[in-house]
Design an enzyme around this catalytic site. Structure first.
Site, mmCIF file in Angstrom:
data_model
loop_
_atom_site.group_PDB
_atom_site.id
_atom_site.type_symbol
_atom_site.label_atom_id
_atom_site.label_comp_id
_atom_site.label_asym_id
_atom_site.label_seq_id
_atom_site.Cartn_x
_atom_site.Cartn_y
_atom_site.Cartn_z
ATOM 1 N N HIS A 45 0.826 -1.214 0.000
ATOM 2 C CA HIS A 45 0.000 0.000 0.000
ATOM 3 C C HIS A 45 0.865 1.272 0.000
ATOM 4 O O HIS A 45 0.733 2.149 -0.831
ATOM 5 C CB HIS A 45 -0.880 0.055 1.262
ATOM 6 C CG HIS A 45 -1.746 -1.118 1.497
ATOM 7 N ND1 HIS A 45 -2.941 -1.342 0.839
ATOM 8 C CD2 HIS A 45 -1.607 -2.155 2.374
ATOM 9 C CE1 HIS A 45 -3.497 -2.450 1.308
ATOM 10 N NE2 HIS A 45 -2.720 -2.960 2.222
HETATM 11 O O1 RIB Z 1 -4.609 0.038 5.118
HETATM 12 C C1 RIB Z 1 -3.240 0.003 4.800
HETATM 13 C C2 RIB Z 1 -2.476 0.965 5.620
HETATM 14 O O2 RIB Z 1 -2.587 0.610 6.994
HETATM 15 C C3 RIB Z 1 -0.965 0.957 5.321
HETATM 16 O O3 RIB Z 1 -0.427 2.223 5.584
HETATM 17 C C4 RIB Z 1 -0.435 -0.042 6.299
HETATM 18 O O4 RIB Z 1 0.938 0.220 6.643
HETATM 19 C C5 RIB Z 1 -1.316 0.203 7.488
HETATM 20 O O5 RIB Z 1 -0.754 1.267 8.226
#
Ligand code: RIB
Ligand code: CA
Length: 320
Positions: free
Chosen positions: A242
Site C-alpha cells: 500500500h
Molecule cells: O490500510 C493500509 C495501511 O494501513 C498501510 O499504511 C499499512 O501500513 C497500514 O498502516
C-alpha cells in the site's frame, strides 16, 4: 536538490518498503521521517523507523516521534496481526539498530523541515493522519510550504480492510483524517485501497527483489506474517505494498491516475465510522459542499509493479 519529501509513517512492513523506495532515490531529498501510532505502538513504530534508516545507512535523516494516540477517541486496535507484534513481520532484528538515530518531537522536526526548505515540500502520509492534522492545526501558516500531501488511505468504491467501509489509516483516527482530507485546503492526493489492492505483488516478484542485494533481502524477509494475512484476506498468495504505491506517486508524479473527488469522512461512532463518502453527483451544488482531493483510482498496474521493483532494486547494497 531533488524532490523535497517528508514521510510520516507507522512502520509497518509496507512502510519499510515505502521508506526504502524514497531513501534509495537520488532524485529525492528526504528532509525528515516522522512517526505515528498505527500498525503497532508509537514506541515500536519509532524504533522501526530508526531500524530502516540504519539498514539504509541514512541515520542522517532527522526523525521525529509523533502522536501515540488519535485526536479524540482512544486508539482502536493495532494491526499487529498483519505486521507482527514487532511491526516488521517478526524480523525487526534483521533491520538496523533502532538507537542509531536521534529522535526528537515530530512537530519540531516537521516545522523545521518545512521552514528550511527553499521550495514547497511533498508530504507522504502513510499512517494515521494525526501528526498532519496537528501540524496544520498548530502551524496553519506552513500549509503554503506544502506542495501536496500524498496519503495512503481510504476505500472509495471498495470494501474497507478493518470494517466493511473503513481502511486502517483513516479508521485509526477518523477525526484527523477529516481535518486533513475535508477541512484543510492543502492539496491532497489520496491513494486508496481501490488502487493498492490492485497493485499486489506475488512471491515471484518478492523473490526477484530479494536477490538484488542485502537490503532487499531483509525487506522481503519480513513477508511471512504479512503474506499469511493476505492469503486469507485476498484469497491469493500476494501482498499489497500500500504505502510503497503512495510513495511512488509522491516521488514520481503521474505514476497513478487521479480524478478530482469531493468527499466527506464519516466521523460518527457507528458502523460507518471512517467511511469515505465520495460525492459523484453529476449535478453538484455551487459553491461545492466539499473540497475535492485527487483520488488515485486507477493506474497501469503492471507499470506500477515494474517501477516498484526497479526502484526498490536500487537500494542494492547501500549498506555496503
Ligand atoms: O490500510 C493500509 C495501511 O494501513 C498501510 O499504511 C499499512 O501500513 C497500514 O498502516
Ligand atoms: Ca503504514
Amino acid at each position: 536538490m531533488g524532490i523535497p519529501l517528508i514521510v510520516d509513517t507507522d512502520p509497518g512492513v509496507d512502510d519499510a518498503y515505502a521508506l526504502t523506495l524514497a531513501l534509495s532515490d537520488p532524485a529525492v531529498d528526504v528532509l525528515a521521517v516522522t512517526t505515528v501510532f498505527g500498525n503497532v505502538d508509537i514506541d515500536i513504530t519509532t524504533a522501526n523507523a530508526g531500524r530502516v534508516l540504519s539498514l539504509l545507512d541514512r541515520v542522517d535523516v532527522p526523525v521525529g516521534r509523533g502522536a501515540g494516540r488519535p485526536l479524540v477517541h482512544p486508539a482502536p486496535e493495532s494491526a499487529a496481526a498483519v505486521h507482527g507484534t514487532d511491526g516488521l513481520g517478526g524480523r525487526a532484528d534483521d533491520f538496523g539498530e533502532p538507537g542509531a538515530v536521534v529522535v526528537r518531537r515530530a512537530l519540531d522536526v516537521l516545522v523545521e523541515a518545512l521552514e528550511a526548505s527553499p521550495e514547497p515540500v511533498t508530504v507522504a502520509a502513510i499512517g494515521p493522519l494525526t501528526n498532519i492534522a496537528l501540524l496544520l492545526a498548530t502551524r496553519p501558516d506552513l500549509a503554503e510550504r506544502i506542495r501536496r500531501v500524498v496519503i495512503m488511505g481510504g476505500a472509495v468504491s471498495v470494501s474497507g480492510n478493518v470494517t466493511p467501509v473503513a481502511e486502517f489509516n483513516l479508521w485509526s483516527d477518523p477525526e484527523a483524517a477529516r481535518r486533513v482530507l475535508v477541512e484543510e485546503d492543502v492539496p491532497v492526493t489520496l491513494v486508496p485501497l481501490d488502487l493498492t489492492h490492485r497493485c499486489t505483488v506475488d512471491e515471484g516478484w518478492l523473490d526477484r527483489l530479494a536477490v538484488t542485494g542485502p537490503i532487499a533481502r531483509v525487506l522481503t524477509g519480513s513477508r511471512d506474517t504479512y503474506l499469511h494475512h493476505y492469503r486469507q484476506a485476498l484469497g491469493v498468495s500476494e501482498i499489497p505494498l500500500h504505502d510503497a504505491v503512495a510513495v511512488l506517486e509522491a516521488v514520481a508524479p503521474g505514476a497513478v491516475t487521479t480524478t478530482p473527488l469531493p468527499l466527506e469522512i464519516d466521523t460518527s461512532t457507528g458502523p460507518g465510522r471512517a467511511a469515505v463518502l465520495a460525492d459523484r453527483r453529476r449535478l453538484r451544488p455551487n459553491p461545492p459542499q466539499h473540497r475535492a482531493v485527487d483520488a488515485a483510482l486507477d493506474a497501469d498496474v503492471d507499470a506500477v509493479r515494474a517501477a516498484l521493483l526497479d526502484r526498490l532494486s536500487r537500494a542494492g547494497t547501500a549498506r555496503g
